[in-house]
Structures are given as structure tokens and as C-alpha cells.
Scaffold this motif. Structure first.
Motif, short mmCIF file in Angstrom:
data_model
loop_
_atom_site.label_atom_id
_atom_site.label_comp_id
_atom_site.label_asym_id
_atom_site.label_seq_id
_atom_site.Cartn_x
_atom_site.Cartn_y
_atom_site.Cartn_z
N TRP A 107 5.74 13.61 3.27
CA TRP A 107 6.75 14.14 2.35
C TRP A 107 7.37 13.06 1.47
O TRP A 107 8.32 13.32 0.73
CB TRP A 107 7.86 14.86 3.13
N THR A 108 6.82 11.83 1.54
CA THR A 108 7.30 10.75 0.68
C THR A 108 7.07 11.09 -0.79
O THR A 108 5.99 11.54 -1.17
CB THR A 108 6.59 9.43 1.02
N ARG A 109 8.06 10.87 -1.60
CA ARG A 109 7.95 11.09 -3.04
C ARG A 109 8.42 9.84 -3.78
O ARG A 109 9.22 9.06 -3.25
CB ARG A 109 8.80 12.30 -3.47
N LEU A 145 6.69 1.03 4.89
CA LEU A 145 7.44 1.80 5.88
C LEU A 145 7.87 3.16 5.35
O LEU A 145 8.28 4.02 6.12
CB LEU A 145 8.68 1.00 6.33
N ASN A 146 7.79 3.35 4.04
CA ASN A 146 8.16 4.62 3.41
C ASN A 146 6.88 5.42 3.14
O ASN A 146 6.55 5.74 2.01
CB ASN A 146 8.92 4.34 2.10
N PHE A 184 13.61 6.40 5.07
CA PHE A 184 14.35 5.15 5.19
C PHE A 184 14.35 4.63 6.62
O PHE A 184 14.75 5.35 7.56
CB PHE A 184 15.79 5.38 4.71
N PRO A 185 13.92 3.38 6.85
CA PRO A 185 13.92 2.83 8.21
C PRO A 185 15.26 2.19 8.55
O PRO A 185 15.78 1.37 7.79
CB PRO A 185 12.81 1.77 8.13
N TYR A 186 15.81 2.54 9.70
CA TYR A 186 17.07 1.92 10.12
C TYR A 186 17.28 2.10 11.61
O TYR A 186 17.32 3.22 12.13
CB TYR A 186 18.25 2.53 9.37
N GLY A 187 17.43 0.98 12.31
CA GLY A 187 17.88 1.02 13.69
C GLY A 187 16.82 1.42 14.69
O GLY A 187 15.66 1.72 14.37
N CYS A 188 17.25 1.45 15.93
CA CYS A 188 16.40 1.79 17.07
C CYS A 188 17.24 2.56 18.07
O CYS A 188 17.98 1.97 18.87
CB CYS A 188 15.84 0.51 17.70
N SER A 189 17.14 3.88 18.04
CA SER A 189 17.96 4.71 18.92
C SER A 189 17.57 4.52 20.40
O SER A 189 18.41 4.66 21.29
CB SER A 189 17.84 6.18 18.53
N LYS A 231 0.83 -1.20 0.00
CA LYS A 231 0.00 0.00 0.00
C LYS A 231 0.87 1.26 0.00
O LYS A 231 1.70 1.44 0.89
CB LYS A 231 -0.91 0.00 1.23
N GLY A 232 0.67 2.08 -1.01
CA GLY A 232 1.43 3.32 -1.11
C GLY A 232 2.61 3.27 -2.04
O GLY A 232 3.16 4.32 -2.40
N ALA A 233 3.03 2.06 -2.46
CA ALA A 233 4.15 1.95 -3.40
C ALA A 233 3.61 2.09 -4.82
O ALA A 233 3.74 1.18 -5.65
CB ALA A 233 4.89 0.63 -3.20
#
Length: 715
Positions: free
Chosen positions: A285-287, A280-281, A327-332, A222-224
Motif C-alpha cells: 500500500w506504499t504510495r 523500509l517504506n 513509517f518505521p519507529y520503535g520496537c514494541s 530500491k523502491g524509492a
């Protein structure tokens, strides 16, 4: 985001043009085109009366029967693509068990591995034998077939990943007028239309082939979403009985939001309770990733006599991309890099890389001939090739933007980061000289021997480190094989080859980010056997071993080449008409991949990630005799469990996927029509199709159940 009006307008004009045959050729000219074209085919050295799926050129330097080719080759024909409603390479390669996804994100460049080795987007893809980049979806509308050479291609292609090469053969003008229109829809709203026009002008020395397509993309994620527009033309000029000039050009404009993958929860556990359609994207502001590509190709063939000919081919490619991703990355919150938080939270980064361009030029000239020295008969090839590459990019934005959750998405603000100026970041010149001789030692024995020498002069500007790297390398790549044909329909071969590939590029999070390693050599031994059970049904088997340097990010955070990757495997295949009503395609690959010599006990002896030890793909099509024109088809894909990391801590489960379809050939208002319908992933099974270790590792779900219907009209 999309331009549907332009897509519809271009396609509408093309469909209208399909009915306007007189604009290309008068009716009386069409009556004489076929016999004249047949006489021309007799003097064009690449012509063949054998079925396309039984021949290929990717295994050598000219079109040759697969039975006599001492290599493992797969051919995916235009008919296969039509019957299975294949619109992209990701769907096409599912027919071969040796090919896997490798960081193949929906909406981005299609990326694959063969025999467990990831292909190089800059050198592993070909168009009519010359290199083109694979940095976006390569259009199939103007392709006659797809040829896959599995294993080392040092002699045939020069610089290429050890897995092999994929060659796209362009459609050529037809002898008789061709007017074909295809329309398709899928359950989530994808709309597709394509036109295929071909024929000859009144002066039948001139032929044309035009393809136009437009697509509104609605992914299973969904959304891609996005859109794609494509147009191409191929033109032939039979200058004389000995000389043929071929030109082709294509243009594609694609914009689609890309779908990033998932990471392990707590960096230890596979995510659960998620859907294959999760995006996840997805931020305000996703383009979409916007990509524009084009090719201009040329081929000139001249036959000096029945035994000797020369060929000159070239291609200019142009690529431009604006890359946007939340972009999804990590867990601060848990100081995990990589890995998502245990509750599904993940950090969101605003990634932007705008104005990326590539403009590679490929060219090749060769002479081929047949002669005898005493009792020995020779099939000789000698040539030169060049590949000139210029890449431009700017220092990308990669800024932390906030925190979201895989179960409960959150909106975060776009960063205020600004990209650096676009500049030259890569310039390569690769020059090759190659020679091959196929010697008939006796009626049942042939010796294939070849050498390619490559000089590489490279320049790289490392954006993140703000430094320049200049290097020169040269390689001599041998290839030798012995083929034994005890019967006309059976061949057995043994082959040894070496290959060269560019070094991998460090990920943006590595200590040596964006830096490319030096080129490396790979070696392969292969034993194989092939049999034409009938003129229309072939079976084949091959045993192989490939060794190359292992590239990975070490515990210090540097991307390095240390130790060795060894892949040993068995490939079995069967393809063709098993009976008068049943067409069958089956492919099985068993692969033992192992890492060694790294000096790290956590890596040595472990499997190479993202590659199953066993994979099978079977497709069958049955013509129902009781109903004229009706056929039903089905396919099955099985992949064993795959390691996710280089240390093999996590494995993803095996999976089975089943697909069903049907086609009915009939006439509607006197027009030849083929109606097709299919459902992919019939059981709607959730599975992890791609578990790449790249960029610290991402997991991509396979597509959920999808219905498709299409209609093809041949006027």
C-alpha cells in the motif's frame, strides 16, 4: 504512480520547439539583437561585466563583488551544475563544507544545515531575493546560479535560521538566440531530459527564457522511485531606457516514494550488515509523496538617474502535498521508543497527511542611491517588505500497522484510520522596514551599517491538541561591519549581526506535538579575509561565533528551548582557475559546537548532533591539452565523526567519498555537443551521510556507487 507518456510528450514538444527559432524571432532580427541588448544592459542597474561566480546579491541588497562583501558567501554557477551533472540541491551543496544534510530523506523535501544550524523550510530559501518555502525539491533547470550566505541574515532576509539563506537566481532572457537540449541516464534507470530556450523577439525590447524538463526517477534506494515534470518561463520588457519589467513563472509536479531512515538497534547500536539501497517504506500500500508547486514572480526596476534607482519585487508561491509513508519507529516487543529491536524488527506506522497546502506571498520595495556628505561617500538602501503565509492541513493518520524487519522485510496491513478535515493551521503576517548605509570613510575603509525592524502577527491551530495560539512579536535587528582593503585585490572585515528565527515545531510524538515555540534572537561575530590571487582565482577565510537558544525534546517529552547552542568555526575556501588548464574548488570547515545552560548534565558541554567537527570538499577540473575539448574532473568529500544524540552517547564514523568524471566538447553533425560521464562514490563505500536527532533520531546511508552519462546539444 507515474505518467511517462505525459512527460515524454511535454519534453518532445519542447525539443521540437528548440529547432523552431523563427516562431520566436526572425533570422534578420537575431542579427541585431546582440548589439541592442548590450545597449540595454548599460542602463539596467543590475548588469555586470564581472564573472557570475565572483559576484552575488545574497550578501546585501544588490549585486556586488564577493571581494567587497563582508560575509561568507558561496556561489554555485550554472556552469558548475552543468559540468558536474547536478540535478538537485543535495548534490550542489556538497561543494561547500559548511553545508550538511539535516533530515534529508530521499523522495521528500531537501533539508540542510549551515554552520551546524538547520535551515527553516519556510524562511531560509529565496528566489531572486524573496522568500519561498523549501518543502520539496527546488528545481534547478531555470536557475542561473545558487548563492549561499553563511551565517546570520537578519538584515538581508529578516526572519531566517541563523545558519544562513540559500538564494536561487532565475535565468533571464539571452541577447542572442539560445537552443540547448540535455539528455541523461543513470545506471539504475533514471532518465532525464531538459530544454533551455532563450532570446529576443523581433521587437528586441522583449526577451524570453523557457525551460522544460522531465525525469523518470530511479533512486539508489530500491523502491524509492517516481517521476518529475517541470516547465518555466521568464520574460523581460525594456519599457524605456530607465524602466525594466521582469516576469517569471514555473510549475513542477513531482511524485516519489520517500525512503525513511534507520534507528539504533536496542537504541544503543548502529545497524550493521545493511545495504545503502535498503528501503523500509516498502509495503503493497506504499504510495509516492505527491507534490505540486508553482511560482509567479515579478520585478520592476526604474533608474531615476545614474545614482538612484527603485526596485519592486514580489512572488506568489503555491504548494500542495499528499504525504504517504509506511513509517518505521520503535520496537514494541522490547518497549523501545525510539530504537529498533536487537534482531532488526521495527514497528510500522501508516502515516498519511493529505491535502497539505501553503500559499505564501512575498513582496519587497526598496530605493537605492549614491550621494556624498562632505568627504564621505554613501551607498544607501531603504525599503519595506512583507511576507504573508497561509498553511492548511488536516489531522494526519499515524496508526500502528504491524512489525517488519530491516533484514527480512514483512508485509503488514494498512490501517483503517481516516484523516481529519483540512483546515487553516497557520497564518502569519511579517512586515519589515530596513535601511542600510555603506559609508566610504577613506579610500581603503568602508563602514556598513544597517537595521531591520520586523513585526510578526501569527496564528497557529495545533491539530493534535485542538487549540489555537495567537501571538505578536517584534524585533530590531542590527548589522554592522568594517571593511579594510589595503590592496585592490585584498579585503579584511569584521562584522557583528543579529538575527531572528521562528521557533521550532514539536515533533508529532512530543507531549506538545505540532506546537511551535516563540521566535528567538541569535547573535553572530565574524572576522574574515579575502584575496583575488588572480582575476580568476579567489581565496577566503572566516572566523565566526554564533549563539542561539537550544531547542530539543527534554526528558519529560516536551519540545523546549532551554540553554544555548554556541557554534565557533573556521572556514577556508579557494575557487576559480588556478592555472590556464586547472579549475579548483576547495572548502574546509572546522566547527566547535557546544550546548550549555540546559540544567541537564547529560547535555551541557556536549556537541550539537549531526554536525562534524571537521569537513572538507575539494573539486578539480583539468583540461587535457593533448585532446581538444577533453577535460577530466574529480572530487573528494571528507566528514569527521558526528554525534547522533544530544547527549552524545553514539557517534557515527567519519567517511571519505571520491568521485570521478570526464567531459568532451565536440561537434556532432555540425552541432556543438558536450558528452559527460561520471561515477560517484568510486569505492562504493557505505557511510552514514545524515544522522538527524529529529523525530527521535534517524540514520540515512549515503548513495552507493552511481554511474551517469549525459549529452548536451547547443543548436
Amino acid at each position: 504512480m507515474s505518467t511517462p507518456n505525459l512527460s515524454v510528450s511535454v519534453l518532445t514538444l519542447a525539443i521540437l520547439h528548440a529547432f523552431a527559432a523563427p516562431a520566436f524571432a526572425a533570422n534578420d532580427a537575431a542579427e541585431t539583437a546582440a548589439p541592442q541588448a548590450q545597449s540595454m544592459a548599460e542602463v539596467v542597474v543590475t548588469a555586470s561585466k564581472a564573472p557570475a561566480a565572483k559576484r552575488a546579491s545574497v550578501g546585501g541588497f544588490s549585486d556586488a563583488p564577493l571581494l567587497q562583501t563582508p560575509a561568507s558567501v558561496t556561489v554555485i554557477s550554472q556552469k558548475d551544475m552543468q559540468d558536474l551533472q547536478i540535478r538537485n540541491l543535495s548534490d550542489a551543496v556538497k561543494l561547500d563544507a559548511s553545508i550538511n544534510d539535516a533530515y534529508n530523506a530521499v523522495g521528500y523535501a531537501e533539508q540542510f544545515s549551515i554552520r551546524g544550524f538547520k535551515l527553516d523550510n519556510n524562511s531560509s530559501y529565496r528566489k531572486d531575493g524573496v522568500a519561498i518555502p523549501g518543502d520539496t525539491q527546488i528545481p534547478l533547470e531555470n536557475k542561473e546560479r545558487i548563492e549561499v550566505l553563511k551565517g546570520l541574515a537578519g538584515l538581508q532576509a529578516g526572519v531566517a535560521a541563523p545558519g544562513g539563506v540559500i538564494d536561487f537566481i532565475v535565468k533571464r532572457p539571452t541577447a542572442a538566440p539560445l537552443r540547448s537540449v540535455t539528455v541523461e541516464t543513470r545506471e539504475r534507470g533514471t532518465l532525464y531530459g531538459a530544454v533551455d530556450l532563450g532570446g529576443r523577439l523581433e521587437d528586441t525590447r522583449f526577451g524570453y527564457r523557457v525551460n522544460v524538463a522531465a525525469e523518470r526517477l530511479r533512486s539508489y534506494i530500491k523502491g524509492a522511485d517516481g517521476n518529475r515534470k517541470f516547465i518555466s518561463g521568464a520574460f523581460d520588457w525594456q519599457i524605456s531606457p530607465q524602466a525594466l519589467l521582469q516576469l517569471d513563472a514555473d510549475y513542477q509536479d513531482k511524485a516519489q516514494a520517500t525512503a525513511p531512515g534507520f534507528q539504533l538497534l536496542n537504541n544503543t547500536t548502529l545497524p550493521t550488515g545493511i545495504s545503502a539501497d535498503a528501503m523500509l517504506n516498502l509495503q503493497p500500500w506504499t504510495r509516492p509523496v505527491e507534490t505540486v508547486t508553482s511560482n509567479i514572480g515579478l520585478r520592476f526596476q526604474y533608474a531615476f538617474n545614474d545614482d538612484w534607482r527603485a526596485t519592486l519585487s514580489a512572488n506568489q508561491h503555491s504548494f500542495k502535498r499528499d504525504d504517504y509513508t509506511a513509517f518505521p519507529y520503535g520496537c514494541s516487543a522490547q518497549d523501545l521508543y525510539p530504537g529498533f529491536c536487537g534482531n532488526g524488527d521495527y514497528d510500522v506506522y501508516d502515516y498519511r497527511s493529505l491535502g497539505e497546502t501553503k500559499k505564501p506571498l512575498s513582496a519587497q520595495a526598496m530605493i537605492q542611491g549614491k550621494f556624498a556628505t562632505g568627504s564621505l561617500r554613501h551607498e544607501f538602501t531603504a525599503g519595506v517588505s512583507t511576507f504573508r503565509r497561509k498553511d492548511r492541513a488536516g489531522l494526519y493518520v499515524y496508526d500502528w500497522a504491524g512489525v517488519s524487519n530491516i533484514y527480512h522485510p514483512q508485509i503488514v496491513d494498512m490501517s483503517t484510520g481516516v484523516q481529519g478535515p483540512v483546515r487553516l493551521v497557520r497564518k502569519d503576517t511579517e512586515n519589515s522596514v530596513f535601511v542600510q548605509d555603506i559609508v566610504s570613510l577613506a579610500p581603503s575603509w568602508k563602514l556598513h551599517g544597517g537595521l531591520r525592524h520586523i513585526d510578526v502577527d501569527g496564528y497557529q491551530y495545533v491539530l493534535k491538541a485542538d487549540k489555537e495560539i495567537r501571538a505578536k512579536h517584534d524585533f530590531l535587528l542590527p548589522n554592522v561591519s568594517l571593511v579594510y582593503t589595503p590592496l585592490d585585490n585584498i579585503s579584511v572585515y569584521a562584522a557583528y549581526s543579529q538575527g531572528m528565527e521562528h521557533g521550532g515545531t514539536a515533533d508529532r510524538k512530543a507531549m506538545n506535538a505540532n506546537e511551535e515555540l516563540t521566535p528567538s534572537r541569535s547573535k553572530q561575530i565574524e572576522l574574515g579575509a579575502k584575496m583575488d590571487v588572480t582575476p580568476d582565482f579567489m581565496v577566503a577565510a572566516s572566523l565566526f561565533q554564533i549563539r542561539k537558544g537550544l531547542e530539543f525534546q527534554n526528558t519529560a517529552g516536551y519540545f523546549v528551548r532551554e540553554g544555548q547552542a554556541q557554534h565557533r568555526g573556521l572556514e577556508l575556501s579557494a575557487q576559480g582557475k588556478a592555472t590556464s588548464n586547472l579549475s579548483l574548488g576547495a572548502s574546509v570547515t572546522a566547527l566547535n559546537s557546544q550546548q550549555s545552560g540546559t540544567g541537564n548534565a547529560d547535555l551541557d558541554g556536549k556537541r550539537v548532533p549531526n554536525v562534524p567537527a571537521f569537513k572538507a570538499a575539494v573539486h578539480a577540473d583539468y583540461a587535457v591539452q593533448q585532446v581538444a575539448g577533453l577535460s577530466v574532473n574529480g572530487s573528494w568529500e571528507f566528514a569527521g565523526k558526528k554525534a547522533f544524540e544530544y547527549n552524545n552517547t553514539t557517534f557515527v564514523p567519519s567517511y571519505n567519498v571520491f568521485n570521478l568524471g570526464a567531459a568532451w566538447a565536440t561537434r556532432i553533425a555540425g552541432t556543438r555537443t558536450v558528452l559527460r560521464a561520471s561515477v560517484n562514490n568510486v569505492a562504493d563505500k557505505f557511510y552514514w551521510r545524515d544522522v538527524t536527532p529529529e523525530s527521535d533520531g534517524y540514520l540515512y546511508p549515503g548513495a552507493s556507487r552511481t554511474f551517469k552519462v549525459s549529452a548536451q546539444f547547443d543548436f
